[in-house]
Scaffold this motif. Structure first.
Motif, PDB file in Angstrom:
ATOM      1  N   CYS A  28      19.729   6.841   5.972  1.00 16.93           N
ATOM      2  CA  CYS A  28      19.188   7.515   7.141  1.00 16.93           C
ATOM      3  C   CYS A  28      20.235   8.492   7.657  1.00 16.93           C
ATOM      4  N   SER A  31      21.676   7.885  13.486  1.00 16.16           N
ATOM      5  CA  SER A  31      22.350   6.623  13.803  1.00 16.16           C
ATOM      6  C   SER A  31      21.922   6.208  15.208  1.00 16.16           C
ATOM      7  N   CYS A  32      20.680   5.797  15.324  1.00 17.09           N
ATOM      8  CA  CYS A  32      20.148   5.404  16.620  1.00 17.09           C
ATOM      9  C   CYS A  32      20.953   4.229  17.171  1.00 17.09           C
ATOM     10  N   CYS A  35      19.350   0.805  16.549  1.00 13.67           N
ATOM     11  CA  CYS A  35      18.701   0.687  15.230  1.00 13.67           C
ATOM     12  C   CYS A  35      18.333  -0.770  14.905  1.00 13.67           C
ATOM     13  N   PRO A  38      19.590  -1.892  10.676  1.00 18.12           N
ATOM     14  CA  PRO A  38      20.924  -1.325  10.423  1.00 18.12           C
ATOM     15  C   PRO A  38      21.307  -1.380   8.944  1.00 18.12           C
ATOM     16  N   SER A  40      19.734  -0.315   6.671  1.00 11.79           N
ATOM     17  CA  SER A  40      19.188   0.841   5.966  1.00 11.79           C
ATOM     18  C   SER A  40      20.022   2.096   6.142  1.00 11.79           C
ATOM     19  N   GLN A  41      20.932   2.056   7.112  1.00  8.49           N
ATOM     20  CA  GLN A  41      21.570   3.318   7.495  1.00  8.49           C
ATOM     21  C   GLN A  41      22.364   3.968   6.364  1.00  8.49           C
ATOM     22  N   SER A  42      23.160   3.169   5.722  1.00  7.16           N
ATOM     23  CA  SER A  42      23.999   3.735   4.672  1.00  7.16           C
ATOM     24  C   SER A  42      23.196   3.861   3.380  1.00  7.16           C
ATOM     25  N   GLY A  95      15.311   2.964   7.120  1.00  4.30           N
ATOM     26  CA  GLY A  95      15.822   4.240   6.644  1.00  4.30           C
ATOM     27  C   GLY A  95      14.908   5.415   7.006  1.00  4.30           C
TER      28      GLY A  95
END
Lengths: 261, 706
Positions: A28, A31-32, A35, A38, A40-42, A95
């Motif tokens: 994603c 970077s809310c 989130c 989390p 999924s972010q990376s 993501g």
């Protein structure tokens, strides 16, 4: 082609109509602060994390893998009987699925070839032209988080500009859109925010419905399991009662259906 | 407080549980045996004296009618301490001798010919019997005369209720209630003796008949007679009364709700008595009328364990009926159970049942299917513990998995044969020693043949063994295949030794078996395939047997468990799927509890990869959802799941919408609830994986949503 996913969830009932399978794509650009996915972010490959206390449990934890679009389809199509019966289908989520634009496109094309309903859950943050992909998306579940661009940068980690531009584009093109509005105490639980959502939905002819998503602290738990910390942590669930007055207020401005999910 | 809220308090607070002795049964048996012993004084059968004692017992029971009751049929326990002692010390031993050898085996679990009761009345049946008496052989005469007197006994009982209602009416100060009591008095004078002419009369007549059948000298235990298909047999009365303006829909619902409560007064906890709605009539027309909905609504109105309602879905049925069933389930009720008419009819016809009987069947408590008005079927006879059989054969090494499987099947076949012979012997004993004249009047073709139901008067005399724990057996077999034969991680002998010690000191192996080996119910074709292999084998093996004691006595299998998964589990050692000794076996035919990890769609697919229709003895697939997992559109989602299950050939599905209590249990015993998904907003997680604080939070929210 291959893409990266971190989960495939069958029997999802809140991510579009009917019974659906949600494919969670990894990575994603945003970077809310709150989130709730989390993991999924990376988009890097990480070793899946196990909570030692729960080591006896085999419930699918976060996993991430490279997978062929065809393999995704094969898994998704297992529940075709249920989609046919309920009007459901596939939802791409993350993501940010548009971050893997070509992979998403291939999955959606193949889903349409197999006659199932398609939805995509997106922040709208994508520099790619949405023209091609929108041909294969029956329903857009489009995030609306903040209106003020400075706040957007502060809490979401990017400007709102592209997101708004893409939303306008989809609306003009006649795509079917549901606005997905996470409501976070301390950040956007304000009358003004609800007013803006209502006005936006009125402006956009093809917005069919507004989903109000209540803040829940489950992301904190997940982040801990990942060894991460979230920027915004609040252990209280937001309740329906807290948003109902705002929703009543929105109904003065917009005729569109409003649902709390 | 409304009438039903008041009436439902009685079964909730005053009903004794099974095993404490059921008061009106004791009262009935005391009266019957006291009279019979006086007359015969030896525990042998004298039909004429039997008939007299039966009549006297019925006609001396003391009726009681509670305030607000509209459907009546309870009696007072009047035995003094002395009389109870007399029962215990003198009469009960006499009764035991009288019924010796005949009290074994399954019975009741059927619905009688309610059409006959309503259209001819007991007097009409008596007239028929008189006709038979004129023309029959001498040796049939005693049978017909006993039948005749049995019907008169029930009429006498009803008349006593009429007298009681009249008496109460005279004392009643409230004019509304007085009018109700006078109406009850009128109805009980009329039915079941005469044909019913109104909806209210019909419901009372049916309840009296069922109530009377529960009282049987040969049965000290409780009998479970079902009410069959009331949306078929009551509908003509309902339609006529509504048409004429004599009946309102609201009053009809109230009568049905009163019936629902009264079943709870009659039947002890832990059993199952109810009725089936929907499906098709004798001519194959879909049954979908007001009563179909109203009889389901009873579940939501009375909110008690009974009636156990089966809703039968037939292809082509209007959507609103299935919707109604799902709506009630979404309120957290455990009924209706949903049955598949097309699959069941196909299965019945496969066993030689003609079409008109194959449409009119009932679930004879849980999921056992028997044709209405013509059955003497022994359901769940007996239950077989499929896991114990597996543990028994793990006493040696096998050269291949196929050899192990073959050994298992041979052993199972031997057990099927032994059980079949056991049931045949029991039937022989009962044929010699037992009889049930009242029931014989109401089950075809006993009167026409002049043969008591115990002697083979019924059209269908099947025996239905049930095989408990098949899903867990599949998991165990697959685990053995993996660790012993494919990966060669352990020998059978070593595994068996560890199982015998309940994995003590081998928790690592237990977790390996539990977690690393795939399980049935997760839409994995290879494992799911073993289910069909096992049920297919059982079906074919049972087809080899046909009872000879009674006519038309097929051996028809089932794979449900009632509470036997728990009973068997307690005495079954640890199993190769990682289950600890003493824990329950799998319930029903869906995935084992806590082993379903891919959600309800995968579970439904797995549960319908094998054909269900020949398992007429009963298939049950249980599904559970947390209240919030289905969302606001829960009824639509549930309906879609159910319809897909039915379209794929599913036999029966039971849906539990999980409540707070279950979540609490999941905290204490997470392994059994690993499949429990909770949803909040757009996010979901496995409940047992949440941190303790979040679990509490979810529980408090569930309570809120309930």
């Amino acid at each position: 082609m291959k893409g990266r996913i971190f989960n495939i969830e069958r029997f999802a009932t809140k991510d579009g109509p009917g019974i659906r399978t949600v494919v969670f794509l990894k990575g994603c650009p945003l970077s809310c602060a709150w989130c709730h996915n989390p993991e999924s972010q990376s988009n890097e490959t990480k070793i899946p994390c196990n909570n030692k206390k729960n080591i006896t449990l085999k419930a699918p934890d976060f996993y991430e893998k490279e997978i062929e679009a065809d393999e995704v389809l094969e898994k998704v199509l297992r529940d075709k009987d249920f989609y046919d019966e309920s009007g459901g289908g596939i939802t791409l989520s993350g993501g940010e699925p548009l971050m893997q634009y070509d992979f998403s496109l291939e999955i959606l094309k193949k889903a349409k070839e197999n006659g199932i309903h398609t939805a995509i859950e997106t922040s709208g943050y994508s520099c790619r032209d949405l023209a091609e992909i929108s041909e294969y998306v029956d329903l857009w579940l489009y995030d609306v988080k903040l209106f003020d661009d400075n706040s957007h940068k502060k809490y979401i980690g990017a400007s709102n500009e592209i997101i708004q531009k893409n939303l306008s584009y989809l609306n003009r093109k006649g795509a079917k859109i549901i606005l997905r509005c996470p409501i976070i105490p301390d950040i956007n639980l304000t009358k003004e925010h609800f007013e803006n959502i209502a006005k936006l939905s009125e402006r956009m002819k093809n917005v069919i419905s507004i989903n109000v998503e209540l803040y829940h602290p489950l992301g904190i738990d997940k982040a801990k399991r990942l060894g991460k910390a979230l920027k915004y942590e609040n252990d209280k669930f937001l309740t329906e009662e807290e948003v109902i007055p705002f929703i009543e207020f929105m109904k003065n401005i917009t005729q569109k259906e409003i649902k709390i999910i | 407080m409304d009438r039903i809220s008041i009436l439902r308090k009685e079964p909730l607070t005053q009903r004794p549980s099974m095993g404490e002795g059921y008061y009106f049964l004791e009262e009935f048996h005391y009266r019957f045996y006291k009279d019979y012993m006086n007359k015969v004084n030896s525990p042998k059968l004298d039909m004429e004296k039997y008939a007299e004692a039966y009549f006297n017992a019925f006609s001396t029971l003391t009726p009681t009618i509670s305030d607000k009751e509209l459907i009546v049929g309870k009696c007072v326990f009047t035995l003094t301490d002395e009389e109870r002692e007399e029962w215990k010390n003198i009469l009960s031993p006499f009764a035991e001798k009288f019924t010796e050898g005949s009290a074994q085996g399954q019975d009741s679990h059927m619905a009688v010919d309610y059409d006959l009761v309503l259209n001819d009345g007991f007097n009409g049946i008596i007239k028929k019997i008189d006709g038979y008496l004129e023309n029959c052989d001498e040796d049939k005469k005693a049978f017909y005369k006993t039948c005749r007197r049995s019907l008169e006994a029930v009429i006498a009982l009803a008349e006593n209720y009429s007298a009681e209602a009249t008496k109460l009416a005279q004392k009643e100060e409230n004019s509304e209630r007085r009018a109700e009591l006078l109406e009850i008095a009128r109805i009980c004078r009329k039915v079941p003796a005469n044909p019913a002419e109104s909806f209210y009369e019909a419901v009372q007549s049916v309840f009296f008949t069922t109530y009377a059948l529960m009282l049987h000298p040969y049965r000290i235990n409780f009998q479970l007679f079902q009410l069959g298909r009331p949306d078929c047999y009551l509908y003509p009365f309902y339609a006529k009364d509504i048409e004429s303006g004599k009946l309102t829909k609201e009053f009809a619902q109230l009568i049905l709700d009163c019936l629902g409560v009264q079943i709870n007064n009659l039947v002890p906890f832990g059993q199952s008595v109810g009725y089936m709605v929907g499906g098709r009539d004798k001519d194959g027309n879909i049954v979908q009328n007001d009563l179909t909905l109203m009889l389901m609504q009873v579940v939501d109105d009375v909110k008690l364990v009974y009636p156990s309602v089966g809703f039968c879905y037939a292809e082509g049925m209007d959507e609103k009926y299935l919707e109604k069933a799902c709506e009630i389930l979404s309120h957290g009720r455990s009924h209706p159970a949903i049955f598949n008419d097309d699959v069941i009819t196909k299965g019945l016809m496969g066993y030689g049942v003609p079409k008109e009987d194959a449409h009119q069947y009932t679930h004879s408590t849980c999921v056992e299917i028997t044709p209405i008005a013509a059955s003497n079927v022994w359901v769940a006879s007996p239950y077989t513990n499929m896991l114990q059989l597996l543990l028994d054969i793990l006493d040696r090494e096998y050269s291949s998995f196929d050899e192990l499987l073959k050994t298992y099947f041979d052993y199972l076949d031997k057990r099927i044969k032994e059980n079949f012979e056991w049931k045949e012997n029991t039937r022989k004993l009962r044929k010699e020693k037992s009889m049930f004249p009242l029931l014989s009047c109401l089950v075809n073709d006993c009167l026409a043949r002049g043969t008591d139901i115990e002697q083979g008067g019924a059209r269908y005399n099947w025996v239905m063994p049930s095989f408990v724990g098949v899903p867990m057996l599949v998991d165990c077999l697959y685990a053995i295949k993996e660790v012993v034969f494919d990966k060669k991680e352990i020998t059978i002998k070593a595994l068996k030794e560890i199982l015998d010690k309940d994995f003590e000191g081998h928790e690592d192996l237990r977790l390996h078996l539990l977690n690393d080996i795939d399980k049935y119910g997760n839409d994995i074709d290879e494992i799911d395939g073993y289910f069909e292999k096992i049920t297919g084998h059982i079906i074919e093996e049972c087809k080899k047997y046909k009872g000879e004691i009674l006519p038309n006595a097929n051996l028809i299998p089932s794979v449900f468990c009632w509470v036997k998964h728990d009973d068997f589990g307690r005495v079954t050692g640890a199993t190769p799927d990682g289950r600890h000794a003493g824990m329950p076996l799998s319930d029903g035919s869906g995935p084992c509890q806590g082993r379903e990890l891919n959600g309800p769609t995968a579970s439904i697919l797995s549960s319908t990869k094998w054909p269900h229709h020949e398992l007429i003895g009963g298939v049950a697939v249980n599904m559970k959802f947390s209240k919030n997992s289905l969302g606001k559109e829960s009824v639509d989602i549930m309906k879609s799941l159910v319809k897909t299950f039915l379209k794929r050939g599913g036999f029966e599905m039971q849906i539990n919408v999980v409540d707070k209590e279950t979540l609490e249990k999941a905290i204490v015993n997470p392994e059994e609830y690993r499949d429990l998904v909770v949803r909040i907003g757009g996010y979901s997680d496995y409940f047992v994986k949440l941190s303790p604080t979040l679990q509490r939070e979810v529980i408090s929210r569930t309570e809120h949503e309930a």
